[in-house]
Design a protein around this motif. Structure first.
Motif, PDB file in Angstrom:
ATOM      1  N   PRO A 255     -11.368 -49.930  30.834  1.00 33.56           N
ATOM      2  CA  PRO A 255     -12.649 -49.260  31.092  1.00 33.56           C
ATOM      3  C   PRO A 255     -13.086 -48.305  29.995  1.00 33.56           C
ATOM      4  N   ASP A 256     -12.141 -47.798  29.177  1.00 38.12           N
ATOM      5  CA  ASP A 256     -12.524 -46.720  28.258  1.00 38.12           C
ATOM      6  C   ASP A 256     -11.692 -46.712  26.974  1.00 38.12           C
ATOM      7  N   THR A 257     -11.236 -47.875  26.536  1.00 41.18           N
ATOM      8  CA  THR A 257     -10.364 -47.957  25.366  1.00 41.18           C
ATOM      9  C   THR A 257     -11.083 -48.653  24.208  1.00 41.18           C
ATOM     10  N   LEU A 258     -10.834 -48.160  23.006  1.00 44.44           N
ATOM     11  CA  LEU A 258     -11.333 -48.785  21.788  1.00 44.44           C
ATOM     12  C   LEU A 258     -10.140 -49.219  20.946  1.00 44.44           C
ATOM     13  N   VAL A 259     -10.167 -50.450  20.445  1.00 43.50           N
ATOM     14  CA  VAL A 259      -9.156 -50.929  19.507  1.00 43.50           C
ATOM     15  C   VAL A 259      -9.742 -50.815  18.111  1.00 43.50           C
ATOM     16  N   VAL A 260      -9.063 -50.057  17.246  1.00 48.34           N
ATOM     17  CA  VAL A 260      -9.539 -49.832  15.879  1.00 48.34           C
ATOM     18  C   VAL A 260      -8.540 -50.457  14.910  1.00 48.34           C
ATOM     19  N   GLY A 261      -9.026 -51.293  14.020  1.00 48.30           N
ATOM     20  CA  GLY A 261      -8.166 -51.930  13.022  1.00 48.30           C
ATOM     21  C   GLY A 261      -9.037 -52.403  11.879  1.00 48.30           C
ATOM     22  N   ALA A 262      -8.487 -53.169  11.013  1.00 47.43           N
ATOM     23  CA  ALA A 262      -7.068 -53.451  10.898  1.00 47.43           C
ATOM     24  C   ALA A 262      -6.784 -53.549   9.417  1.00 47.43           C
ATOM     25  N   SER A 263      -5.698 -52.960   9.038  1.00 41.89           N
ATOM     26  CA  SER A 263      -5.279 -53.088   7.646  1.00 41.89           C
ATOM     27  C   SER A 263      -4.835 -54.520   7.376  1.00 41.89           C
ATOM     28  N   GLU A 264      -4.820 -54.878   6.114  1.00 43.79           N
ATOM     29  CA  GLU A 264      -4.361 -56.212   5.697  1.00 43.79           C
ATOM     30  C   GLU A 264      -3.558 -56.019   4.419  1.00 43.79           C
ATOM     31  N   ILE A 265      -2.235 -55.954   4.573  1.00 48.13           N
ATOM     32  CA  ILE A 265      -1.349 -55.559   3.482  1.00 48.13           C
ATOM     33  C   ILE A 265      -0.348 -56.679   3.214  1.00 48.13           C
ATOM     34  N   GLU A 266      -0.216 -57.064   1.939  1.00 51.41           N
ATOM     35  CA  GLU A 266       0.728 -58.116   1.576  1.00 51.41           C
ATOM     36  C   GLU A 266       2.143 -57.558   1.607  1.00 51.41           C
ATOM     37  N   SER A 267       2.674 -57.469   2.804  1.00 48.64           N
ATOM     38  CA  SER A 267       4.008 -56.923   3.018  1.00 48.64           C
ATOM     39  C   SER A 267       4.521 -57.409   4.359  1.00 48.64           C
ATOM     40  N   GLU A 268       5.840 -57.592   4.469  1.00 51.76           N
ATOM     41  CA  GLU A 268       6.453 -57.945   5.737  1.00 51.76           C
ATOM     42  C   GLU A 268       7.168 -56.740   6.351  1.00 51.76           C
ATOM     43  N   ASP A 269       6.756 -55.563   5.947  1.00 48.18           N
ATOM     44  CA  ASP A 269       7.287 -54.308   6.486  1.00 48.18           C
ATOM     45  C   ASP A 269       6.760 -54.117   7.910  1.00 48.18           C
ATOM     46  N   ARG A 270       7.664 -53.918   8.856  1.00 49.12           N
ATOM     47  CA  ARG A 270       7.285 -53.692  10.260  1.00 49.12           C
ATOM     48  C   ARG A 270       7.437 -52.228  10.683  1.00 49.12           C
ATOM     49  N   SER A 271       7.563 -51.325   9.734  1.00 46.41           N
ATOM     50  CA  SER A 271       7.711 -49.908  10.072  1.00 46.41           C
ATOM     51  C   SER A 271       6.401 -49.381  10.665  1.00 46.41           C
ATOM     52  N   PRO A 272       6.418 -48.173  11.261  1.00 45.02           N
ATOM     53  CA  PRO A 272       5.218 -47.659  11.941  1.00 45.02           C
ATOM     54  C   PRO A 272       4.006 -47.533  11.019  1.00 45.02           C
ATOM     55  N   VAL A 273       2.854 -47.311  11.647  1.00 45.13           N
ATOM     56  CA  VAL A 273       1.580 -47.221  10.935  1.00 45.13           C
ATOM     57  C   VAL A 273       1.636 -46.117   9.884  1.00 45.13           C
ATOM     58  N   ARG A 296      -8.343 -39.913  22.426  1.00 44.16           N
ATOM     59  CA  ARG A 296      -6.904 -39.725  22.294  1.00 44.16           C
ATOM     60  C   ARG A 296      -6.261 -41.012  21.781  1.00 44.16           C
ATOM     61  N   ILE A 297      -5.410 -40.870  20.771  1.00 44.07           N
ATOM     62  CA  ILE A 297      -4.663 -42.026  20.264  1.00 44.07           C
ATOM     63  C   ILE A 297      -3.536 -42.307  21.250  1.00 44.07           C
ATOM     64  N   ILE A 298      -3.672 -43.390  22.003  1.00 46.32           N
ATOM     65  CA  ILE A 298      -2.680 -43.680  23.037  1.00 46.32           C
ATOM     66  C   ILE A 298      -1.670 -44.739  22.600  1.00 46.32           C
ATOM     67  N   HIS A 299      -1.959 -45.408  21.482  1.00 45.21           N
ATOM     68  CA  HIS A 299      -1.034 -46.455  21.044  1.00 45.21           C
ATOM     69  C   HIS A 299      -1.361 -46.837  19.604  1.00 45.21           C
ATOM     70  N   SER A 300      -0.347 -47.069  18.811  1.00 40.50           N
ATOM     71  CA  SER A 300      -0.521 -47.686  17.491  1.00 40.50           C
ATOM     72  C   SER A 300       0.499 -48.803  17.362  1.00 40.50           C
ATOM     73  N   GLU A 301       0.173 -49.779  16.559  1.00 40.59           N
ATOM     74  CA  GLU A 301       1.006 -50.980  16.527  1.00 40.59           C
ATOM     75  C   GLU A 301       0.934 -51.642  15.161  1.00 40.59           C
ATOM     76  N   VAL A 302       2.035 -52.279  14.785  1.00 43.39           N
ATOM     77  CA  VAL A 302       2.141 -53.033  13.531  1.00 43.39           C
ATOM     78  C   VAL A 302       2.646 -54.425  13.851  1.00 43.39           C
ATOM     79  N   ASN A 303       2.090 -55.424  13.186  1.00 45.14           N
ATOM     80  CA  ASN A 303       2.611 -56.776  13.333  1.00 45.14           C
ATOM     81  C   ASN A 303       2.317 -57.559  12.069  1.00 45.14           C
ATOM     82  N   LEU A 304       2.839 -58.792  12.012  1.00 41.09           N
ATOM     83  CA  LEU A 304       2.685 -59.634  10.828  1.00 41.09           C
ATOM     84  C   LEU A 304       1.871 -60.872  11.168  1.00 41.09           C
ATOM     85  N   ARG A 305       0.763 -61.043  10.468  1.00 46.47           N
ATOM     86  CA  ARG A 305      -0.027 -62.262  10.623  1.00 46.47           C
ATOM     87  C   ARG A 305       0.656 -63.392   9.859  1.00 46.47           C
TER      88      ARG A 305
END
Length: 356
Positions: A255-273, A296-305
């Motif tokens: 009901p009240d969340t926004l997803v903001v993204g997204a970086s695109e980095i040539e790396s397979e690093d899965r460490s935090p944002v 409020r930032i309620i979640h941040s996430e990293v993954n590999l495309r």
């Protein structure tokens, strides 16, 4: 048929749902510990269904796959046993004064590539204020009317829950995959057909030729996103902010969340944002949604495309084995059509998910 699927990401779950609905005996193998573990890239994506906007980096094939997938999502989602937020209200391109050069280059590119009925439509300020009153600041806006969005987390959960009579083998990474056969550690499993949808996990052995167009020669491209809880903002469609240095998208989720993204980095690093991504993405998003300052930032996430050498998707089929990989940044946009094309190569040329 007795069918195995290696990988329980988006493509694997689509396959499991469709094939089990047709009465096939389906087994899925994945290293994730459970059905709800957000390991696959599909969990992290914002879920923009944007065939026109993705012409910036996609080709005609990606565009056509995306257009087909819009119809397929509209057909598939109502068949799922859990609710999934799916909208086709279009998307917006916005640009600030002073960024006209970057914006004009992209809009001109989309106009050159897109069919007439999919062209970006300039939106006067008063019309933007009527459609999206929370947006403040941009001097230029274009509407891409034939686009949509899907709630990726809901859809990942619903696809798995709706795949009836599927054997899910969690915490079972596939160590080797060949036609008709899947190996998990010391165990060997034989099937009538095997589908490989493991994304970056598809590298059974090192591949030294990094320019080879092969589903096994896949690399991971790092992406980072944020979830912002902002009850005061009412946004009805995805926004892309056009900027000379980077692209920022903002996608609303009820009901009240926004997803903001997204970086695109040539790396397979899965460490935090990273701090850089945090500052750049959130400052850019705040520049067009001032009320986000109190969010409020309620979640941040990293993954590999999962991406191949040319950044385009690929299907490889031989007797007893089909590989689907390289969906890169287009996963939710094109996955249903990619699955449909993969099943055509196994069953028949006139196979359709709309009749599945």
């Amino acid at each position: 048929m007795k069918i195995a699927i290696a990988g329980a990401g988006l493509s694997g779950r689509l396959l499991a749902f469709v094939l089990s609905s047709q009465g096939h005996q389906v087994s899925v193998f994945d290293p994730a510990p459970s059905m709800s573990s957000p390991v696959a890239a599909g969990w992290t994506a914002a879920g923009m269904l944007s065939p026109v906007a993705e012409l910036e980096s996609g080709d005609e094939n990606v565009f056509q796959l995306g257009k087909r997938s819009l119809d397929l999502w509209a057909n598939l989602v109502p068949r799922l046993t859990l609710p999934v937020e799916l909208h086709f209200k279009g998307s917006l391109l916005v640009a600030h004064r002073g960024d006209e050069g970057a914006a004009d280059r992209l809009v001109s590119l989309l106009k050159a590539k897109a069919p007439e009925h999919d062209q970006p439509q300039p939106l006067p300020r008063q019309e933007l204020a009527r459609l999206e009153p929370s947006i403040q600041g941009p001097s230029h806006t274009w509407l891409l009317a034939n686009e949509g969005q899907i709630h990726t987390v809901q859809a990942m959960q619903a696809l798995a829950a709706s795949a009836q009579n599927v054997q899910w083998h969690w915490s079972r990474p596939v160590t080797l995959l060949t036609p008709h056969t899947i190996h998990t550690g010391t165990e060997k499993h034989t099937f009538d057909w095997v589908f490989d949808t493991r994304g970056t996990g598809a590298r059974d052995k090192p591949v030294h030729n990094h320019t080879e167009l092969s589903c096994q020669n896949v690399r991971g491209v790092r992406g980072e996103i944020f979830w912002i809880q902002a009850p005061g903002i009412r946004l009805h469609r995805p926004i892309r902010l056009l900027h000379p240095r980077y692209r920022v998208y903002i996608v609303p989720r009820a009901p009240d969340t926004l997803v903001v993204g997204a970086s695109e980095i040539e790396s397979e690093d899965r460490s935090p944002v990273s701090v850089r991504t945090t500052v750049e993405l959130l400052a850019a998003a705040h520049s067009i949604l001032p009320e986000m300052a109190e969010g409020r930032i309620i979640h941040s996430e990293v993954n590999l495309r999962p991406a191949l050498a040319d950044n385009f998707p690929r299907i490889e089929t031989e007797a007893g084995l089909t590989r689907i990989n390289g969906l890169f940044r287009h996963g939710w946009l094109i996955a249903p059509a990619m699955v449909e094309n993969a099943l055509k190569s196994v069953f028949s040329a006139d196979y359709s998910l709309l009749q599945a």
